[in-house]
Motif scaffolding. Structure first.
Motif, PDB file in Angstrom:
ATOM      1  N   THR A   1       0.817  -1.206   0.000  1.00  0.00           N
ATOM      2  CA  THR A   1       0.000   0.000   0.000  1.00  0.00           C
ATOM      3  C   THR A   1       0.856   1.264   0.000  1.00  0.00           C
ATOM      4  O   THR A   1       2.014   1.253   0.410  1.00  0.00           O
TER       5      THR A   1
ATOM      6  N   TYR B   1       0.115   5.757   0.484  1.00  0.00           N
ATOM      7  CA  TYR B   1      -0.888   6.758   0.832  1.00  0.00           C
ATOM      8  C   TYR B   1      -0.371   8.169   0.596  1.00  0.00           C
ATOM      9  O   TYR B   1       0.826   8.445   0.747  1.00  0.00           O
TER      10      TYR B   1
ATOM     11  N   LYS C   1      -2.507   9.772   5.569  1.00  0.00           N
ATOM     12  CA  LYS C   1      -1.790   8.745   6.343  1.00  0.00           C
ATOM     13  C   LYS C   1      -2.252   8.741   7.793  1.00  0.00           C
ATOM     14  O   LYS C   1      -2.373   9.792   8.419  1.00  0.00           O
TER      15      LYS C   1
ATOM     16  N   THR D   1      -7.432   3.795   5.245  1.00  0.00           N
ATOM     17  CA  THR D   1      -6.836   2.476   5.010  1.00  0.00           C
ATOM     18  C   THR D   1      -7.429   1.872   3.740  1.00  0.00           C
ATOM     19  O   THR D   1      -8.653   1.765   3.609  1.00  0.00           O
TER      20      THR D   1
ATOM     21  N   SER E   1      -7.729  -1.466   1.295  1.00  0.00           N
ATOM     22  CA  SER E   1      -7.621  -2.921   1.373  1.00  0.00           C
ATOM     23  C   SER E   1      -8.331  -3.514   0.160  1.00  0.00           C
ATOM     24  O   SER E   1      -9.064  -2.820  -0.545  1.00  0.00           O
TER      25      SER E   1
END
Length: 112
Positions: free
Chosen positions: A57, A59, A64, A68, A70
């Motif tokens: 991942t 960001y 940050k 999140t 996923s």
């Protein structure tokens, strides 16, 4: 024909949370890097978060620790969990598959 369908946007108060989803069809999903981007009125579209096929991942600095990304490869879906939302997070959020496939966008508005 590749299609990306986003959902989960809406109106939320500052400090609140939302979870965006983007489901793909018409393509092998697991091999592609997926990304979430956002575009506020009068501004360019910027990267928010990306996730590779093996789960690496990345960001934007502005999200940050709050957002999140996923993915669920069997469901061909990528998610963006957004916590501690701020008014400056207000934008249309788009998911992207690979280099050039975009979803239609979902509006996120953070306001009291």
């Amino acid at each position: 024909q590749v299609q990306l369908v986003e959902s989960g946007g809406g109106l939320v108060q500052p400090g609140g949370s939302l979870r965006l989803s983007c489901t793909a069809s018409g393509t092998i999903f697991s091999i592609w890097t997926m990304g979430w981007y956002r575009q506020a009125p009068g501004k360019q579209r910027d990267s928010v978060a990306t996730i590779t096929g093996n789960g690496t991942t990345d960001y934007a600095d502005s999200v940050k620790g709050r957002f999140t990304i996923s993915r669920d490869n069997p469901k061909k879906t990528v998610y963006l969990q957004m916590n501690s939302l701020k008014p400056e997070d207000t934008a249309v959020y788009y998911c992207k598959l690979g280099a050039s496939r975009w979803g239609q966008g979902t509006q996120v508005t953070v306001s009291s």
